[in-house]
Write a protein that holds these residues in place. Structure first.
Motif, PDB file in Angstrom:
ATOM      1  N   GLY A 118       0.821  -1.205   0.000  1.00  0.00           N
ATOM      2  CA  GLY A 118       0.000   0.000   0.000  1.00  0.00           C
ATOM      3  C   GLY A 118       0.842   1.236   0.000  1.00  0.00           C
ATOM      4  O   GLY A 118       1.927   1.260   0.532  1.00  0.00           O
ATOM      5  N   MET A 119       0.341   2.288  -0.657  1.00  0.00           N
ATOM      6  CA  MET A 119       1.096   3.526  -0.752  1.00  0.00           C
ATOM      7  C   MET A 119       0.320   4.709  -0.203  1.00  0.00           C
ATOM      8  O   MET A 119       0.841   5.790  -0.078  1.00  0.00           O
ATOM      9  N   ALA A 120      -0.955   4.553   0.095  1.00  0.00           N
ATOM     10  CA  ALA A 120      -1.778   5.690   0.484  1.00  0.00           C
ATOM     11  C   ALA A 120      -1.388   6.207   1.857  1.00  0.00           C
ATOM     12  O   ALA A 120      -0.975   5.464   2.731  1.00  0.00           O
ATOM     13  N   ALA A 172       0.847   7.229   8.113  1.00  0.00           N
ATOM     14  CA  ALA A 172       1.683   6.287   7.372  1.00  0.00           C
ATOM     15  C   ALA A 172       1.712   6.711   5.908  1.00  0.00           C
ATOM     16  O   ALA A 172       0.686   6.683   5.233  1.00  0.00           O
ATOM     17  N   VAL A 173       2.878   7.134   5.428  1.00  0.00           N
ATOM     18  CA  VAL A 173       2.999   7.546   4.028  1.00  0.00           C
ATOM     19  C   VAL A 173       3.351   6.381   3.126  1.00  0.00           C
ATOM     20  O   VAL A 173       3.310   6.494   1.904  1.00  0.00           O
ATOM     21  N   LEU A 174       3.688   5.240   3.722  1.00  0.00           N
ATOM     22  CA  LEU A 174       3.986   4.043   2.953  1.00  0.00           C
ATOM     23  C   LEU A 174       3.772   2.827   3.832  1.00  0.00           C
ATOM     24  O   LEU A 174       4.155   2.830   5.003  1.00  0.00           O
ATOM     25  N   ILE A 232       6.565  14.274   0.214  1.00  0.00           N
ATOM     26  CA  ILE A 232       5.555  14.070   1.254  1.00  0.00           C
ATOM     27  C   ILE A 232       4.207  14.653   0.852  1.00  0.00           C
ATOM     28  O   ILE A 232       3.153  14.077   1.142  1.00  0.00           O
ATOM     29  N   GLY A 233       4.199  15.796   0.181  1.00  0.00           N
ATOM     30  CA  GLY A 233       2.937  16.445  -0.170  1.00  0.00           C
ATOM     31  C   GLY A 233       2.188  15.746  -1.288  1.00  0.00           C
ATOM     32  O   GLY A 233       0.986  15.513  -1.199  1.00  0.00           O
ATOM     33  N   SER A 234       2.884  15.365  -2.347  1.00  0.00           N
ATOM     34  CA  SER A 234       2.217  14.800  -3.522  1.00  0.00           C
ATOM     35  C   SER A 234       2.243  13.285  -3.559  1.00  0.00           C
ATOM     36  O   SER A 234       1.549  12.677  -4.381  1.00  0.00           O
ATOM     37  N   VAL A 268       6.243   6.225   8.743  1.00  0.00           N
ATOM     38  CA  VAL A 268       5.290   7.096   9.419  1.00  0.00           C
ATOM     39  C   VAL A 268       5.893   8.495   9.607  1.00  0.00           C
ATOM     40  O   VAL A 268       7.077   8.640   9.928  1.00  0.00           O
ATOM     41  N   VAL A 269       5.057   9.499   9.414  1.00  0.00           N
ATOM     42  CA  VAL A 269       5.415  10.893   9.687  1.00  0.00           C
ATOM     43  C   VAL A 269       4.483  11.400  10.775  1.00  0.00           C
ATOM     44  O   VAL A 269       3.272  11.162  10.728  1.00  0.00           O
TER      45      VAL A 269
END
Length: 427
Positions: free
Chosen positions: A20-22, A190-192, A227-229, A179-180
């Motif tokens: 997952g990437m969302a 979670a960004v990844l 991180i933004g896109s 995680v950020v």
């Protein structure tokens, strides 16, 4: 958290599948404060007028931020708001033991909010600072952190770090997440997500990107993610291992570790993945590069002398000078933002502990009493070090001030957290 030895830092191999990437909301880290500086500024932060309209009160976040720094002692104010537009009764607050007082108010106009605060020197009975911030209701924590930063900067004389973010890797069962979160562990995202390991996240100097290593293609590959896109690029995917990315201070280059020509060696690469150039040439394993703040030097770990030690070389390559001499195992160098202090992990009587070295005097200090420390990362103001360790059989993140007086822990109940990286000052 399983202790990784020196060789595994350089040549880990796994079979991977990306799941997952969302960007997904994530359980936040809880905070446990275990120590604070002896000389703390007593400060009263009053309940803000009108902040009951928000999901959580701004004043609570400000109080927590300041107390967690170890430099402030909370003076209780009671639940009733203190009028922001009225001159305080300084004699009353002095009698309560406060040296500083912060008051504020929140107003609403349509769907927008405005927060105002004032900071007073109680002893001198005078104002020190005042700011106002427009925001949406769900951004109240951003405003609270900015207020805490302003108070910290005015009273301490250096930038506050409450508006910064941290990145870390969480392992829950067989699932890995990059995680950020806020510096206090809140608002974790979670960004990844991946079914296989993610390691070595590191922030770009402008705080917009993360470089990291993922095993999703059945080998370690270095990626850079916006991180933004959520857009990402492959930074390095050569034969063998691609690992240990480290940004240059200007964000234009990264130092990385490749095995494409044999043993792990240091290479320089442009931030878009072009211009790969080897900068170390040793008969040993060179790994874990990190730049000096001026970008002129790279500190790194090498076993070229027979055991892992920390060395320094020009960022353009050339001869390397050994930096650590005490102990037979010293790894994971990180240099403070002012270039004066080196943080690293040393093996002491079988315990892996966070150490610091004054680079001018070569004096060293053991910073922890734990035994499985890893991955140090300086706060951008240089006052604190974030690192991974183990408690109760689980990986946790801990923070210690460079003077050793302030300590707190960030942990999750049902997972291991590790590989932390502290982001830059908020812009």
């Amino acid at each position: 958290m399983k202790r990784r030895n020196f060789l595994s830092l350089c040549s880990a191999i796994a079979v991977v599948g990306l799941s997952g990437m969302a960007s997904l909301a994530h359980a936040q880290l809880s905070i446990e404060i275990s120590g604070a500086g002896a000389s703390r500024i007593p400060i009263a932060v009053g309940t803000f007028e009108g902040e009951n309209l928000l999901p959580r009160t701004i004043s609570d976040v400000v109080r927590d931020d300041l107390e967690r720094s170890g430099l402030f002692r909370r003076v209780e104010t009671g639940p009733q708001p203190i009028p922001e537009a009225t001159i305080p009764d300084f004699a009353n607050w002095k009698g309560r033991g406060a040296d500083a007082l912060a008051v504020g108010a929140v107003g609403q106009s349509g769907g927008r909010f405005e927060a105002r605060f004032r900071l007073y020197d109680v002893a001198r009975a005078q104002g020190l600072e005042g700011q106002s911030y427009a925001f949406q209701a769900d951004s109240y924590r951003d405003v609270a952190h900015r207020i805490a930063d302003a108070i910290y900067a005015k009273l301490i004389g250096e930038p506050g770090i409450f508006s910064t973010r941290i990145a870390y890797v969480e392992k829950r069962g067989q699932q890995f997440s990059l995680v950020v979160a806020d510096a206090d562990g809140a608002r974790a995202v979670a960004v990844l997500r991946s079914g296989e390991p993610i390691i070595s996240p590191t922030w770009s100097p402008d705080g917009t990107k993360l470089a990291y290593v993922s095993f999703e293609a059945k080998k370690p590959i270095i990626y850079v993610r916006d991180i933004g896109s959520e857009r990402r690029i492959v930074l390095a995917n050569f034969k063998g291992s691609n690992s240990a990315p480290a940004w240059s201070p200007d964000g234009r280059r990264l130092a990385i570790v490749l095995t494409k020509d044999g043993l792990s060696q240091l290479y320089m690469v442009n931030a878009d993945g072009s211009g790969v150039r080897r900068i170390s040439n040793s008969s040993g394993i060179d790994t874990e590069p990190t730049f000096s703040p001026d970008g002129q030097y790279i500190y790194f770990t090498s076993d070229r002398g027979g055991a892992p030690q920390i060395y320094r070389m020009s960022a353009n390559g050339g001869d390397a000078q050994r930096v650590t001499f005490e102990g037979g195992y010293n790894v994971s160098p990180r240099v403070s933002p002012d270039g004066k202090t080196l943080a690293y992990i040393s093996r002491n009587n079988g315990r892996f502990q966070l150490m610091t070295m004054d680079l001018a005097t070569q004096q060293t200090q053991v910073m922890t009493d734990s035994s499985k420390d890893e991955s140090p990362s300086f706060a951008p103001n240089g006052r604190y070090i974030l690192y991974a360790t183990e408690a109760g059989g689980r990986g946790v993140l801990s923070v210690v001030s460079v003077d050793g007086k302030t300590r707190y822990r960030l942990s999750q109940q049902a997972s291991d957290v590790r590989e932390p990286s502290w982001g830059p000052l908020a812009r």
